[in-house]
Design a protein around this motif. Structure first.
Motif, PDB file in Angstrom:
ATOM      1  N   GLY A   1       0.800  -1.218   0.000  1.00 16.98           N
ATOM      2  CA  GLY A   1       0.000   0.000   0.000  1.00 16.98           C
ATOM      3  C   GLY A   1       0.831   1.265   0.000  1.00 16.98           C
ATOM      4  N   GLU A   2       2.149   1.132  -0.250  1.00 18.28           N
ATOM      5  CA  GLU A   2       3.047   2.293  -0.267  1.00 18.28           C
ATOM      6  C   GLU A   2       3.164   2.851  -1.681  1.00 18.28           C
ATOM      7  OE1 GLU A   2       5.937   0.171   3.052  1.00 18.28           O
ATOM      8  OE2 GLU A   2       6.333  -0.078   0.918  1.00 18.28           O
ATOM      9  N   ARG A   3       3.323   4.168  -1.771  1.00 17.14           N
ATOM     10  CA  ARG A   3       3.488   4.827  -3.061  1.00 17.14           C
ATOM     11  C   ARG A   3       4.891   4.531  -3.595  1.00 17.14           C
ATOM     12  NH1 ARG A   3       1.717   9.801  -5.734  1.00 17.14           N
ATOM     13  NH2 ARG A   3       3.496  10.789  -6.742  1.00 17.14           N
ATOM     14  N   ILE A   4       4.980   4.142  -4.859  1.00 11.36           N
ATOM     15  CA  ILE A   4       6.276   3.955  -5.502  1.00 11.36           C
ATOM     16  C   ILE A   4       6.314   4.776  -6.780  1.00 11.36           C
ATOM     17  CG2 ILE A   4       6.813   1.676  -4.532  1.00 11.36           C
ATOM     18  CD1 ILE A   4       5.844   0.440  -7.195  1.00 11.36           C
ATOM     19  N   GLU A   5       7.490   5.301  -7.087  1.00 10.85           N
ATOM     20  CA  GLU A   5       7.693   6.086  -8.300  1.00 10.85           C
ATOM     21  C   GLU A   5       8.995   5.639  -8.931  1.00 10.85           C
ATOM     22  OE1 GLU A   5       7.196  10.422  -8.269  1.00 10.85           O
ATOM     23  OE2 GLU A   5       6.531  10.200  -6.178  1.00 10.85           O
ATOM     24  N   PHE A   6       8.996   5.465 -10.247  1.00 14.73           N
ATOM     25  CA  PHE A   6      10.221   5.082 -10.935  1.00 14.73           C
ATOM     26  C   PHE A   6      10.126   5.418 -12.411  1.00 14.73           C
ATOM     27  CE2 PHE A   6       7.410   1.422 -10.924  1.00 14.73           C
ATOM     28  CZ  PHE A   6       7.527   0.884 -12.204  1.00 14.73           C
ATOM     29  N   ARG A   7      11.275   5.415 -13.074  1.00 14.00           N
ATOM     30  CA  ARG A   7      11.340   5.580 -14.524  1.00 14.00           C
ATOM     31  C   ARG A   7      11.825   4.253 -15.090  1.00 14.00           C
ATOM     32  NH1 ARG A   7      13.653  10.840 -17.421  1.00 14.00           N
ATOM     33  NH2 ARG A   7      11.535  11.443 -16.861  1.00 14.00           N
ATOM     34  N   ALA A   8      11.078   3.726 -16.050  1.00 16.36           N
ATOM     35  CA  ALA A   8      11.419   2.434 -16.657  1.00 16.36           C
ATOM     36  C   ALA A   8      11.752   2.625 -18.124  1.00 16.36           C
ATOM     37  CB  ALA A   8      10.243   1.471 -16.515  1.00 16.36           C
ATOM     38  N   GLY A   9      12.702   1.810 -18.596  1.00 22.50           N
ATOM     39  CA  GLY A   9      13.062   1.823 -20.008  1.00 22.50           C
ATOM     40  C   GLY A   9      13.189   0.401 -20.523  1.00 22.50           C
ATOM     41  N   GLY A  10      13.257   0.269 -21.836  1.00 22.06           N
ATOM     42  CA  GLY A  10      13.452  -1.041 -22.440  1.00 22.06           C
ATOM     43  C   GLY A  10      12.278  -1.971 -22.206  1.00 22.06           C
ATOM     44  N   LEU A  11      12.596  -3.251 -21.957  1.00 23.41           N
ATOM     45  CA  LEU A  11      11.547  -4.259 -21.785  1.00 23.41           C
ATOM     46  C   LEU A  11      10.648  -3.955 -20.589  1.00 23.41           C
ATOM     47  CD1 LEU A  11      10.253  -6.919 -22.679  1.00 23.41           C
ATOM     48  CD2 LEU A  11      11.917  -8.113 -21.225  1.00 23.41           C
ATOM     49  N   LEU A  12      11.221  -3.440 -19.512  1.00 18.55           N
ATOM     50  CA  LEU A  12      10.402  -3.119 -18.336  1.00 18.55           C
ATOM     51  C   LEU A  12       9.350  -2.065 -18.692  1.00 18.55           C
ATOM     52  CD1 LEU A  12       9.665  -3.368 -15.355  1.00 18.55           C
ATOM     53  CD2 LEU A  12      11.540  -1.786 -14.822  1.00 18.55           C
ATOM     54  N   ALA A  13       9.739  -1.044 -19.433  1.00 22.03           N
ATOM     55  CA  ALA A  13       8.782  -0.009 -19.849  1.00 22.03           C
ATOM     56  C   ALA A  13       7.680  -0.620 -20.714  1.00 22.03           C
ATOM     57  CB  ALA A  13       9.494   1.099 -20.619  1.00 22.03           C
ATOM     58  N   ARG A  14       8.064  -1.505 -21.608  1.00 16.12           N
ATOM     59  CA  ARG A  14       7.090  -2.161 -22.496  1.00 16.12           C
ATOM     60  C   ARG A  14       6.117  -3.012 -21.679  1.00 16.12           C
ATOM     61  NH1 ARG A  14       6.483  -2.610 -27.684  1.00 16.12           N
ATOM     62  NH2 ARG A  14       8.401  -1.459 -28.072  1.00 16.12           N
ATOM     63  N   ALA A  15       6.652  -3.782 -20.716  1.00 12.53           N
ATOM     64  CA  ALA A  15       5.801  -4.635 -19.878  1.00 12.53           C
ATOM     65  C   ALA A  15       4.835  -3.790 -19.038  1.00 12.53           C
ATOM     66  CB  ALA A  15       6.663  -5.514 -18.972  1.00 12.53           C
ATOM     67  N   VAL A  16       5.339  -2.699 -18.456  1.00  6.88           N
ATOM     68  CA  VAL A  16       4.489  -1.819 -17.646  1.00  6.88           C
ATOM     69  C   VAL A  16       3.347  -1.270 -18.509  1.00  6.88           C
ATOM     70  CG1 VAL A  16       4.411   0.444 -16.497  1.00  6.88           C
ATOM     71  CG2 VAL A  16       6.225  -1.184 -15.922  1.00  6.88           C
ATOM     72  N   GLN A  17       3.656  -0.810 -19.719  1.00  2.44           N
ATOM     73  CA  GLN A  17       2.623  -0.245 -20.593  1.00  2.44           C
ATOM     74  C   GLN A  17       1.619  -1.310 -21.037  1.00  2.44           C
ATOM     75  OE1 GLN A  17       4.269   2.899 -23.474  1.00  2.44           O
ATOM     76  NE2 GLN A  17       6.098   1.828 -22.751  1.00  2.44           N
ATOM     77  N   HIS A  18       2.114  -2.494 -21.388  1.00  2.00           N
ATOM     78  CA  HIS A  18       1.243  -3.593 -21.830  1.00  2.00           C
ATOM     79  C   HIS A  18       0.265  -3.961 -20.708  1.00  2.00           C
ATOM     80  CE1 HIS A  18       0.593  -7.476 -24.107  1.00  2.00           C
ATOM     81  NE2 HIS A  18       0.156  -7.816 -22.907  1.00  2.00           N
ATOM     82  N   GLU A  19       0.791  -4.117 -19.493  1.00  2.00           N
ATOM     83  CA  GLU A  19      -0.063  -4.521 -18.372  1.00  2.00           C
ATOM     84  C   GLU A  19      -1.007  -3.390 -17.943  1.00  2.00           C
ATOM     85  OE1 GLU A  19      -0.227  -7.601 -17.867  1.00  2.00           O
ATOM     86  OE2 GLU A  19       1.629  -8.084 -18.911  1.00  2.00           O
ATOM     87  N   THR A  20      -0.539  -2.153 -17.972  1.00  2.00           N
ATOM     88  CA  THR A  20      -1.408  -1.023 -17.618  1.00  2.00           C
ATOM     89  C   THR A  20      -2.544  -0.900 -18.636  1.00  2.00           C
ATOM     90  OG1 THR A  20       0.423   0.104 -16.522  1.00  2.00           O
ATOM     91  CG2 THR A  20      -1.470   1.456 -17.095  1.00  2.00           C
ATOM     92  N   ASP A  21      -2.236  -1.155 -19.906  1.00  2.00           N
ATOM     93  CA  ASP A  21      -3.305  -1.191 -20.914  1.00  2.00           C
ATOM     94  C   ASP A  21      -4.387  -2.194 -20.507  1.00  2.00           C
ATOM     95  OD1 ASP A  21      -2.374   0.761 -22.636  1.00  2.00           O
ATOM     96  OD2 ASP A  21      -1.696  -0.620 -24.205  1.00  2.00           O
ATOM     97  N   HIS A  22      -3.964  -3.406 -20.101  1.00  2.00           N
ATOM     98  CA  HIS A  22      -4.930  -4.428 -19.665  1.00  2.00           C
ATOM     99  C   HIS A  22      -5.839  -3.889 -18.570  1.00  2.00           C
ATOM    100  CE1 HIS A  22      -4.314  -8.262 -21.619  1.00  2.00           C
ATOM    101  NE2 HIS A  22      -3.005  -8.239 -21.401  1.00  2.00           N
ATOM    102  N   LEU A  23      -5.267  -3.157 -17.625  1.00  2.00           N
ATOM    103  CA  LEU A  23      -6.051  -2.637 -16.501  1.00  2.00           C
ATOM    104  C   LEU A  23      -7.111  -1.644 -16.959  1.00  2.00           C
ATOM    105  CD1 LEU A  23      -3.249  -2.119 -13.814  1.00  2.00           C
ATOM    106  CD2 LEU A  23      -4.665  -4.138 -14.240  1.00  2.00           C
TER     107      LEU A  23
END
Length: 191
Positions: free
Chosen positions: A132-154
């Motif tokens: 339940g803690e706030r996290i902030e980060f900058r992602a690049g490469g495959l991690l950025a792609r995975a984050v965007q793909h999964e966020t799209d699903h949501l």
């Protein structure tokens, strides 16, 4: 407990997930089950919609993927992707910061279907973690792609929605067959 990964054609894949207001013991167990399901399915990401729950929770783990590197920045400084995994994102907000690049994507809800998808190469992410803690980060490469793909699903968006018209036309027979199979299974389960 491993959960059933639902396939294209199931209506919950098109549902926008409800925000999670508190991380309960039930949510923590659900997250554990999602990780077990993702690892068992040999995926690097899994969204709640893919296991038939329309809530804003996704799990990601890009460790071990060496042919498609990932980058991570915490507080503006490079950080270890390995140490940051596995990753839970609850109610994620994603903001593109880099130029767009094409890359191959697949999806556990679309077995054996892959396509080149163009997405921002780098994204800033704000979310809540499994505590339940706030996290902030900058992602690049495959991690950025995975984050965007999964966020799209949501948000009820599927990677086929990001395909160019030509690719979608080429894959049309496989997509229609998968959708028909899923709808037949759903109908049978209701009988």
């Amino acid at each position: 407990m491993s959960l059933k990964v639902i396939k294209y054609g199931h209506p919950v894949l098109r549902k926008k997930g409800e925000k999670v207001t508190r991380v309960t013991s039930e949510i923590k167990q659900f997250i554990k089950d999602m990780f077990e399901t993702m690892y068992e399915s040999r995926g690097i990401g899994l969204a709640a919609q893919q296991v038939a729950r329309a809530v804003q929770i996704t799990v990601i783990d890009v460790r071990g993927i060496t042919d498609r590197p990932s980058t991570l920045e915490l507080n503006g400084k490079p950080a270890s992707v390995e140490k940051f995994m596995p990753l839970v994102l609850i109610n994620p907000e994603v903001k593109p910061v880099g130029p767009k690049v094409a890359g191959t994507e697949g999806c556990l809800s679309f077995p054996e279907i892959f396509a080149e998808i163009t997405r921002p190469e780098t994204v800033d992410v704000v979310a809540m973690n499994e505590n339940g803690e706030r996290i902030e980060f900058r992602a690049g490469g495959l991690l950025a792609r995975a984050v965007q793909h999964e966020t799209d699903h949501l948000n009820g968006i599927l990677f086929i929605d990001r395909m160019d018209t030509e690719t979608k036309q080429e894959l049309k027979p496989e997509l229609e067959e998968l959708q028909a199979r899923t709808k037949a299974e759903l109908k049978k389960s209701k009988e």
